[in-house]
Each structure stands twice: as C-alpha cells, then as structure tokens.
Design an enzyme around this catalytic site. Sequence first.
Site, PDB file in Angstrom:
ATOM      1  N   ASP A 229       0.853  -1.185   0.000  1.00 42.86           N
ATOM      2  CA  ASP A 229       0.000   0.000   0.000  1.00 42.86           C
ATOM      3  C   ASP A 229       0.895   1.244   0.000  1.00 42.86           C
ATOM      4  OD1 ASP A 229      -2.121  -1.758   0.164  1.00 42.86           O
ATOM      5  OD2 ASP A 229      -2.366  -1.549   2.334  1.00 42.86           O
ATOM      6  N   ARG A 294     -16.599 -12.610  -0.514  1.00 40.67           N
ATOM      7  CA  ARG A 294     -15.779 -11.989   0.535  1.00 40.67           C
ATOM      8  C   ARG A 294     -15.762 -10.467   0.385  1.00 40.67           C
ATOM      9  NH1 ARG A 294     -10.178 -10.564   0.953  1.00 40.67           N
ATOM     10  NH2 ARG A 294      -9.610 -10.529   3.150  1.00 40.67           N
TER      11      ARG A 294
HETATM   12  C1  LIG Z   1      -4.671   6.813  -1.768  1.00 37.61           C
HETATM   13  C2  LIG Z   1      -4.686   5.757  -2.531  1.00 37.61           C
HETATM   14  C3  LIG Z   1      -4.109   4.433  -2.176  1.00 37.61           C
HETATM   15  C4  LIG Z   1      -4.567   3.538  -3.303  1.00 37.61           C
HETATM   16  C5  LIG Z   1      -4.544   4.497  -4.450  1.00 37.61           C
HETATM   17  C6  LIG Z   1      -5.295   5.711  -3.866  1.00 37.61           C
HETATM   18  C7  LIG Z   1      -6.798   5.384  -3.781  1.00 37.61           C
HETATM   19  C8  LIG Z   1      -7.107   3.895  -3.720  1.00 37.61           C
HETATM   20  C9  LIG Z   1      -6.027   3.034  -3.044  1.00 37.61           C
HETATM   21  C10 LIG Z   1      -6.038   1.571  -3.462  1.00 37.61           C
HETATM   22  C11 LIG Z   1      -7.070   0.702  -2.712  1.00 37.61           C
HETATM   23  C12 LIG Z   1      -6.949  -0.772  -3.157  1.00 37.61           C
HETATM   24  C13 LIG Z   1      -5.500  -1.257  -3.237  1.00 37.61           C
HETATM   25  C14 LIG Z   1      -4.610  -0.205  -3.936  1.00 37.61           C
HETATM   26  C15 LIG Z   1      -3.203  -0.767  -4.143  1.00 37.61           C
HETATM   27  C16 LIG Z   1      -5.304   0.251  -5.196  1.00 37.61           C
HETATM   28  O1  LIG Z   1      -5.213  -0.259  -6.295  1.00 37.61           O
HETATM   29  O2  LIG Z   1      -6.115   1.351  -4.891  1.00 37.61           O
HETATM   30  C17 LIG Z   1      -4.644   1.072  -3.126  1.00 37.61           C
HETATM   31  C18 LIG Z   1      -3.766   2.257  -3.557  1.00 37.61           C
HETATM   32  C19 LIG Z   1      -2.367   2.257  -2.961  1.00 37.61           C
HETATM   33  O3  LIG Z   1      -2.179   2.008  -1.776  1.00 37.61           O
HETATM   34  O4  LIG Z   1      -1.435   2.493  -3.768  1.00 37.61           O
HETATM   35  O1  LIG Z   2      -9.011  -7.783   0.679  1.00 37.26           O
HETATM   36  C1  LIG Z   2      -7.984  -7.819   1.333  1.00 37.26           C
HETATM   37  O2  LIG Z   2      -7.819  -8.581   2.266  1.00 37.26           O
HETATM   38  C2  LIG Z   2      -6.820  -6.914   0.947  1.00 37.26           C
HETATM   39  C3  LIG Z   2      -7.241  -5.559   0.490  1.00 37.26           C
HETATM   40  C4  LIG Z   2      -6.076  -4.671   0.201  1.00 37.26           C
HETATM   41  O3  LIG Z   2      -4.952  -5.096   0.174  1.00 37.26           O
HETATM   42  C5  LIG Z   2      -6.296  -3.228  -0.066  1.00 37.26           C
HETATM   43  O4  LIG Z   2      -7.447  -2.772  -0.145  1.00 37.26           O
HETATM   44  O5  LIG Z   2      -5.270  -2.518  -0.179  1.00 37.26           O
HETATM   45 FE   LIG Z   3      -3.480  -3.481   0.100  1.00 34.63          FE
END
Ligand SMILES: C=C1C[C@]23C[C@H]1CC[C@H]2[C@@]12CCC[C@@](C)(C(=O)O1)[C@H]2[C@@H]3C(=O)O
Ligand SMILES: O=C(O)CCC(=O)C(=O)O
Ligand SMILES: [Fe+2]
Length: 369
Positions: A229, A294
């Site tokens: 993340d 889920r």
């Molecule tokens: C502030 C954030 C953090 C983001 C991007 C943006 C909005 C949505 C978040 C997520 C949420 C789901 C996993 C992730 C990996 C994704 O694809 O979108 C996250 C990403 C990140 O942690 O890079």
């Molecule tokens: O669904 C999960 O357990 C992981 C979700 C996740 O990694 C995310 O939202 O960044």
């Molecule tokens: Fe994540």
Amino acid sequence: MSLNLSEAFKPHPVYLHDDDHINFDSVQEVPDSHAWPQVVDYLSDLSDVDSVPIIDLMDPNAATLVGNACETWGVFQVINHGIPIHLLEDLESVGRRLFQLPAQQKLKVARGPDGMSGYGRARISCFFPKLLWSEGFTIFGSPIEQARQLWPQEYTTFCDVTEEYQKEMKRLSTRLMWIMLGSLGITEDDLSWAGPKNKYEGPCAALQLNSYPPCPDPKIVMGLAAHTDSTLLTVLYQTNTSGLQVFRDGGRWVTVPPKRGALVINVGDLLQILSNGRFPSVLHRAVVHQSRHRLSFAYLCGPPSNIQISPLPKLIDQKHPPLYHPVTWNEYLGIKYKHLNQALSVIRLFKPQDGSVDMNDMKRMKVGC
Ligand SMILES: C=C1C[C@]23C[C@H]1CC[C@H]2[C@@]12CCC[C@@](C)(C(=O)O1)[C@H]2[C@@H]3C(=O)O
Ligand SMILES: O=C(O)CCC(=O)C(=O)O
Ligand SMILES: [Fe+2]
C-alpha cells in the site's frame, strides 16, 4: 486534498469499459480475460508454522510488540482497539448492500478515468495482463454524491456509516502511527508536519470497499494482485471469510486468518521511507473463494498530500545513511502508478555497495508484475 492526489493519477488513468465489466453473479466459467497463467499456489501457505502477530492494544507491552511486528512482518492484527463491533457489522452490511446492486446501477457511480471516488477496479489492475476477480468502491471524504445516485430515497445510512467509520479510523490510525513511531524513539517533536506546534490536520485517507465474488475456479484467478500500500499505514477489516495473504521471505504466502472483531494493520511504503527502511512495507494479495462472497474494508492512511516525507533525521547516522529521496504523498502516488512494485527502488538514494539488494527489492523482483 483529494483534488491534489487526483493530479497524481492523471498520467495513468484506469478505464472501466462497460463491455469488459463481467457480471460476476452469473458467470459459470472463468473467462479468458480473468484466467491468470500462474495458478495460485495454496501449498506455499505456511500459516500454521508462521503466523502474523495478534496484539492486544491494552497490553502494557503493546508498543514493543508493535515495533517488533513492524520490523519482522510489516503486518499485525490488533484486538481491543476500541472500534465498536456494531460499527464493523454496520459497515459490512452497507458494503453488501452496495455490491449486491445490479452491475448497471453500480456503473452509474463509476470512478472516472482519473477520478478518485466511486466504483471501479483497483488502480493496480492496469499493470497486469489479466483482470482481477474483484470490484471496489473508493471513498475520499463524503460519499454523498454517489450514494444519492444509488439510493435516491435512502442514501443517508450509507453515508452515516462510512463517515462514522472514517472518523473512528482517523483516531485509531493516528494512535497506531504514534505507537509505531514511538517504538523507534520518535516523538511528536521529531515530526514537523505532525508535531503539536504545527497544528497537524490529521491524516489524509481513503476508504476502500473491496468485494470478491465467489468464483467457479478460484485457483486460476486473482482477487487483488500482489502489492504494497502507498500509505503510512493501512487498517483493514476483513470479514469472516479468509483471503488476505502476506508475503514472507523465500517466496511463501501466509494467510492472515480473520478473527472476529480484529483489525489488520499493514505498514505502507511511506512508513518504510519515514523509518528509513526499519519498517518495511508488506507485500500482500487477496485470493478468492468458490462459494463465499468476501468483503474487505481498507482505510488507507497517509500524511497531508503536499508534505515532504523523508527518512527521519533521528534514525540517520554514519552507519545508517538516508535511503530514500524526500517525496510528497502526491509525488509518490505518481511514481507508484508508473512503476508499481518498483516505486520504492526508484526513489532509493543508493544501492548497497556489495551489490546485494534489500529484502524489499528482492520480493518485488520475484513477484513483481
Ligand atoms: C490513496 C490511494 C491508495 C490507493 C490508491 C489511492 C486510492 C485507492 C487506493 C487503493 C485501494 C486498493 C489497493 C490499492 C493498491 C489500489 O489499487 O487502490 C490502493 C492504492 C495504494 O495504496 O497504492
Ligand atoms: O481484501 C484484502 O484482504 C486486501 C485488500 C487490500 O490489500 C487493499 O485494499 O489494499
Ligand atoms: Fe493493500
């Protein structure tokens, strides 16, 4: 702040075309678009020999346990965290109500290509040749605009629950951040943007609702592909169906078993930078089930978007030179959504002289996109 962050995504829009949005409810067989070449290897799951720490926040020793978990795992579960169970249940129920809507309804609130809030696929999905077996709903601030479109008569419940949850998460994540930093000897005086003198406006954050519908052949799909993340820390509520796995040295994936009322805390990339590599961000993914739908809820917590994040001076000395360039959250998201799992290497100041790479880089090379 969400306006600022959205600048970071403009160069890398994520498109959501109606025609490649499969209706997960009616699918009998995994379409080629969603069949991943590497089958999910459940055999590598060694959860029974090696398991993610569970920490009681009321334990007088909690700070030490949190510090150890951050150093060795980058992830832990917390109990006695003060978030009422009924709020978790309410969140789950509004989440289910959202994802159960017909696809056409959900597409009404689709996140725009460079938008921040709304329904869509995970931002990481564009890095992979196959689609993910999941759908998401991202909230920055109030979801009222989207909720009104989905439930014109009854949008307040969704807003009340998600806003209350964000309020509680803001408190918990701030508390956790200080426990984590405190375990490294960092005090409020060491963090100019968060210190008492600088009227810290609190973390900036997103609430991500994730849905993983049942899948006829779970072993050939991916719910959420391996990623870290881009946060300081993430607080994840996974409902009672397992699916979250974290990566351990040597290529093993360990399942984080759901525990009623517990929350999973992930170290994010910005905390890795701030801690000068002491707390590595955790690589994780989500796998799916054959018969169970889920849901998970991630509170992705970062600093104010234009604050420079750099290794904390207190953690730097001759033996421990700063490992990363300073970046704002905004800049980091721009880098992340260009390089994904190599983003931290891109801002790394120097590579170790013996030619070896740090554990994080290695993980990323093996399982990267
Ligand atoms: C502030 C954030 C953090 C983001 C991007 C943006 C909005 C949505 C978040 C997520 C949420 C789901 C996993 C992730 C990996 C994704 O694809 O979108 C996250 C990403 C990140 O942690 O890079
Ligand atoms: O669904 C999960 O357990 C992981 C979700 C996740 O990694 C995310 O939202 O960044
Ligand atoms: Fe994540």
